[in-house]
Design a protein around this motif. Sequence first.
Motif, mmCIF file in Angstrom:
data_model
loop_
_atom_site.group_PDB
_atom_site.id
_atom_site.type_symbol
_atom_site.label_atom_id
_atom_site.label_comp_id
_atom_site.label_asym_id
_atom_site.label_seq_id
_atom_site.Cartn_x
_atom_site.Cartn_y
_atom_site.Cartn_z
ATOM 1 N N MET A 270 0.837 -1.216 0.000
ATOM 2 C CA MET A 270 0.000 0.000 0.000
ATOM 3 C C MET A 270 0.864 1.255 0.000
ATOM 4 O O MET A 270 1.853 1.324 0.713
ATOM 5 C CB MET A 270 -0.874 0.032 1.263
ATOM 6 N N PHE A 271 0.420 2.232 -0.774
ATOM 7 C CA PHE A 271 1.183 3.469 -0.881
ATOM 8 C C PHE A 271 0.304 4.666 -0.552
ATOM 9 O O PHE A 271 -0.913 4.591 -0.672
ATOM 10 C CB PHE A 271 1.754 3.603 -2.295
ATOM 11 N N THR A 272 0.944 5.715 -0.152
ATOM 12 C CA THR A 272 0.197 6.929 0.162
ATOM 13 C C THR A 272 0.534 8.006 -0.859
ATOM 14 O O THR A 272 1.695 8.198 -1.211
ATOM 15 C CB THR A 272 0.539 7.421 1.589
ATOM 16 N N VAL A 273 -0.520 8.657 -1.360
ATOM 17 C CA VAL A 273 -0.362 9.764 -2.297
ATOM 18 C C VAL A 273 -1.085 10.957 -1.688
ATOM 19 O O VAL A 273 -2.209 10.823 -1.196
ATOM 20 C CB VAL A 273 -0.961 9.401 -3.676
ATOM 21 N N ASP A 274 -0.440 12.103 -1.695
ATOM 22 C CA ASP A 274 -1.065 13.282 -1.107
ATOM 23 C C ASP A 274 -2.115 13.874 -2.038
ATOM 24 O O ASP A 274 -2.034 13.753 -3.259
ATOM 25 C CB ASP A 274 0.005 14.340 -0.792
ATOM 26 N N ARG A 275 -3.060 14.557 -1.411
ATOM 27 C CA ARG A 275 -4.143 15.213 -2.152
ATOM 28 C C ARG A 275 -3.598 16.105 -3.264
ATOM 29 O O ARG A 275 -4.162 16.173 -4.357
ATOM 30 C CB ARG A 275 -4.989 16.036 -1.152
ATOM 31 N N THR A 276 -2.440 16.745 -2.969
ATOM 32 C CA THR A 276 -1.871 17.683 -3.932
ATOM 33 C C THR A 276 -1.439 16.988 -5.226
ATOM 34 O O THR A 276 -1.199 17.649 -6.229
ATOM 35 C CB THR A 276 -0.642 18.384 -3.320
ATOM 36 N N ASN A 277 -1.359 15.654 -5.186
ATOM 37 C CA ASN A 277 -0.914 14.963 -6.399
ATOM 38 C C ASN A 277 -2.039 14.286 -7.177
ATOM 39 O O ASN A 277 -1.786 13.559 -8.136
ATOM 40 C CB ASN A 277 0.162 13.942 -6.044
ATOM 41 N N VAL A 278 -3.276 14.549 -6.767
ATOM 42 C CA VAL A 278 -4.403 13.921 -7.471
ATOM 43 C C VAL A 278 -4.477 14.405 -8.922
ATOM 44 O O VAL A 278 -4.693 13.631 -9.853
ATOM 45 C CB VAL A 278 -5.729 14.177 -6.725
ATOM 46 N N LEU B 164 -14.667 17.251 -9.336
ATOM 47 C CA LEU B 164 -15.316 16.259 -8.465
ATOM 48 C C LEU B 164 -16.203 16.991 -7.443
ATOM 49 O O LEU B 164 -16.060 18.198 -7.257
ATOM 50 C CB LEU B 164 -14.247 15.417 -7.750
ATOM 51 N N PRO B 165 -17.103 16.278 -6.771
ATOM 52 C CA PRO B 165 -17.983 16.933 -5.785
ATOM 53 C C PRO B 165 -17.213 17.262 -4.504
ATOM 54 O O PRO B 165 -17.444 16.657 -3.453
ATOM 55 C CB PRO B 165 -19.061 15.881 -5.521
ATOM 56 N N VAL B 166 -16.312 18.232 -4.593
ATOM 57 C CA VAL B 166 -15.432 18.554 -3.462
ATOM 58 C C VAL B 166 -16.265 19.053 -2.280
ATOM 59 O O VAL B 166 -16.997 20.031 -2.403
ATOM 60 C CB VAL B 166 -14.404 19.643 -3.864
ATOM 61 N N GLY B 167 -16.152 18.355 -1.141
ATOM 62 C CA GLY B 167 -16.854 18.792 0.063
ATOM 63 C C GLY B 167 -18.346 18.524 0.068
ATOM 64 O O GLY B 167 -19.069 19.105 0.869
ATOM 65 N N TRP B 168 -18.817 17.668 -0.812
ATOM 66 C CA TRP B 168 -20.248 17.336 -0.843
ATOM 67 C C TRP B 168 -20.490 15.918 -0.336
ATOM 68 O O TRP B 168 -19.656 15.038 -0.478
ATOM 69 C CB TRP B 168 -20.811 17.402 -2.269
ATOM 70 N N THR B 169 -21.657 15.727 0.246
ATOM 71 C CA THR B 169 -22.121 14.371 0.526
ATOM 72 C C THR B 169 -23.616 14.317 0.237
ATOM 73 O O THR B 169 -24.191 15.308 -0.240
ATOM 74 C CB THR B 169 -21.794 13.945 1.967
ATOM 75 N N ASP B 170 -24.215 13.152 0.480
ATOM 76 C CA ASP B 170 -25.621 13.013 0.114
ATOM 77 C C ASP B 170 -26.434 12.420 1.255
ATOM 78 O O ASP B 170 -25.919 11.667 2.077
ATOM 79 C CB ASP B 170 -25.756 12.106 -1.112
ATOM 80 N N ASP B 171 -27.696 12.786 1.293
ATOM 81 C CA ASP B 171 -28.666 12.136 2.182
ATOM 82 C C ASP B 171 -29.605 11.345 1.290
ATOM 83 O O ASP B 171 -30.185 11.903 0.362
ATOM 84 C CB ASP B 171 -29.505 13.190 2.929
ATOM 85 N N ASP C 277 -15.486 18.963 5.494
ATOM 86 C CA ASP C 277 -14.114 18.825 5.004
ATOM 87 C C ASP C 277 -14.127 18.960 3.483
ATOM 88 O O ASP C 277 -15.168 19.213 2.892
ATOM 89 C CB ASP C 277 -13.518 17.474 5.437
ATOM 90 N N ALA C 278 -12.965 18.808 2.877
ATOM 91 C CA ALA C 278 -12.882 18.990 1.428
ATOM 92 C C ALA C 278 -12.662 17.645 0.728
ATOM 93 O O ALA C 278 -11.906 17.536 -0.234
ATOM 94 C CB ALA C 278 -11.764 19.966 1.098
ATOM 95 N N VAL D 137 -8.415 9.845 3.061
ATOM 96 C CA VAL D 137 -8.408 10.358 4.429
ATOM 97 C C VAL D 137 -8.347 11.881 4.307
ATOM 98 O O VAL D 137 -7.335 12.448 3.888
ATOM 99 C CB VAL D 137 -7.210 9.818 5.239
ATOM 100 N N ALA D 138 -9.466 12.499 4.595
ATOM 101 C CA ALA D 138 -9.536 13.961 4.493
ATOM 102 C C ALA D 138 -9.631 14.525 5.892
ATOM 103 O O ALA D 138 -10.527 14.167 6.645
ATOM 104 C CB ALA D 138 -10.761 14.372 3.671
ATOM 105 N N GLY D 139 -8.696 15.367 6.241
ATOM 106 C CA GLY D 139 -8.701 15.973 7.566
ATOM 107 C C GLY D 139 -7.610 17.010 7.568
ATOM 108 O O GLY D 139 -7.375 17.657 6.540
ATOM 109 N N LYS D 140 -6.933 17.140 8.695
ATOM 110 C CA LYS D 140 -5.824 18.105 8.743
ATOM 111 C C LYS D 140 -4.831 17.756 7.660
ATOM 112 O O LYS D 140 -4.332 18.602 6.937
ATOM 113 C CB LYS D 140 -5.156 18.064 10.124
#
Lengths: 380, 257
Positions: free
Chosen positions: A1-9, A44-51, A64-65, A190-193
């Motif tokens: 498993m590898f980790t990629v930062d949000r900045t590299n999406v 993408l639907p940044v910061g959105w969710t659905d009910d 969060d974003a 994982v979206a947070g700090k």
Amino acid sequence: MFTVDRTNVDQLFRLLQQKGYTLIGPTVRDGALILDAISSASDLPVGWTDDQGPAHYRLRRRDDASLFGYSVGAHSWKRYLFPPAVKLVDARRQGRSMDCTSPSPDSASQGTPLKKYAFIGVKPCELNAILIQDKVFLGSGTVDPFYKAARERLFIVAANCTQASGTCFCASMDAGPRAQRGFDLAITEVAGKQHYFVIDAGSKKGTEILLELPHRKSSQQELDEAARRVQKATDQMGRQLDTAGVRDLLLKNPEHPRWEEVSQRCLNCANCTLVCPTCFCSSVEDTTDLAGKTAERWRRWDSCFTLDFSYIHGGCIRSSGKSRFRQWMTHKLASWNDQFGSSGCVGCGRCITWCPVGIDITEEVRAIRGTKRQEQLMHS
Amino acid sequence: MKRTPTLAVWKFASCDGCQLSLLDCEAELLAVTERLTIANFVEASREVLKGPYDLSLVEGSITTAHDAERIHKIRRISKTLITIGACATAGGIQALRNFKDVKEFVSIVYSTPAYIETLSKSTPIANHVYVDFELHGCPINKNQLLEVVNAYLNGRKPNIPAYSVCVECKRRGIVCGLVAAGPPCLGPVTHAGCDALCPSYHRGCFGCYGPKETPNTGSLTSWWKQSGMKDDELLRLFRNFNAYADAFRKESESHEK
Ligand code: SF4
Ligand code: SF4
Ligand code: SF4
Ligand code: SF4
């Protein structure tokens, strides 16, 4: 498993684009998430969710974003692999005979050339639905050339669920919320700090892309956090379906009074089958030009809820609403097993959300199970 | 040379919108005239050829005793008779009178009511004569009209499905407003044909194409009642261009006080 930062999406998206892929992903439109061409993470639907609930869908802001912090949207991916309308045959009158040609998959979909797609953010239930449709269109004896062509050039980025909706029950169907197989890349957000993605490659194509991206080996802490988030989705499942013996339950109860009751509510509008990521039915329609010189044959999405669907010479076999509803549910949860070796339902919950009168497949199973005809079951 | 079949277009109580759909066909109209002789279509040409006719398109509903007779004459001189539009297939918007006393309307609206001769009900053509095919819509969709004429010319069944508007809506990938926004949409009980025009503009379906096959209007209205809609609102939803179509009529009547 590898980790990629949000900045590299966006870098990931660029790499895919450089390899000739057209990116398709969820995006916000008309108060819902739909699938469409996207070009960067900001689409993408940044910061959105659905009910979601029976006959209910609303978008809501997250705190969060997240890029993938929602469950399945209005469209299923099938519209790209099994499009709503495909031309099958072109025919031209030649004196007393006729010339027929089948358009190649590259020009079959309403004249748009078939693209090389990268699906971004395929939810695990939907990934399983694609694997089920693979059996239908590629593995059941007859191969659908359009599906095959689109599928072979497909790149799948699956997004494990970190949020489930009120109509989700993939956990019951063993179809999520973590993708097990069938992806090129699978990500857990994982979206947070810190905002990062734990990524797993599932194919050679996937590994190649991953290696070209700035990445690091995931720390134990990152892995734990990702696992915790997926577990949260499991705990959040809005619905459950007890699958034990459900095939026999339904096949042995064709005259259960519940079928009549639910058919009083069912509009036979077909929405549930058209939104379902596994439903594969179509009808074939022939058209001519006015002069009668050319003809075309089109395949269009259809559904077992329409009368024409079971029309044969002399009439329609499933004329009652009861028989049509029973066909739908027993196909999804019972006869599908005999036909394709798995359930036809992955628990995405779309049929519940998008049914105009909120008919709930999990509730119908409970109702039939609760008052099952014991005497009939005993013979099984 | 083979004789081209003759076409006649007839008008009863209606707004002309449906026959105009034929003129609206512009580019395709030329192709139509190559295969059909327009023998009697006063909206398009003053030249009227004598009947009988191979194909008659009938627009409008029957609202007078005179028209009730005229339609029988037309049927006698038409080999194939196709009705077009909500008036001809369901009585049209003017069938709203069917729910009230028409004499009362006449006395309020006209200064000399004695001049008005009208039947108490506006009724579809099929209530009076045998109809070979009914094309629904208010107005009809010109592509569907061409399809019906095309199928007639080529001796095949027209591709005019009777399933719900939802099927067209979902094929187009429109987000269902009924679920995602809330306003009522008659799509699930309405006959397809418009290619989900209103939902594509974020409006609920008004039911222009009348009831679909096996419509279950009662279930939809019970659902809306649970979410707070009142009987008078539900009544109005079903009382428009297709108010007198059986399923819609029964539904609206069930919400009468
Ligand atoms: S179950 Fe719901 S969505 Fe499916 S046909 Fe019936 S009313 Fe329509
Ligand atoms: S449930 Fe109906 S529409 Fe879906 S695959 Fe089965 S028969 Fe086809
Ligand atoms: S039957 Fe319903 S819950 Fe199951 S896969 Fe289809 S749409 Fe999703
Ligand atoms: S918007 Fe209306 S027509 Fe479209 S799917 Fe929803 S209910 Fe059906």
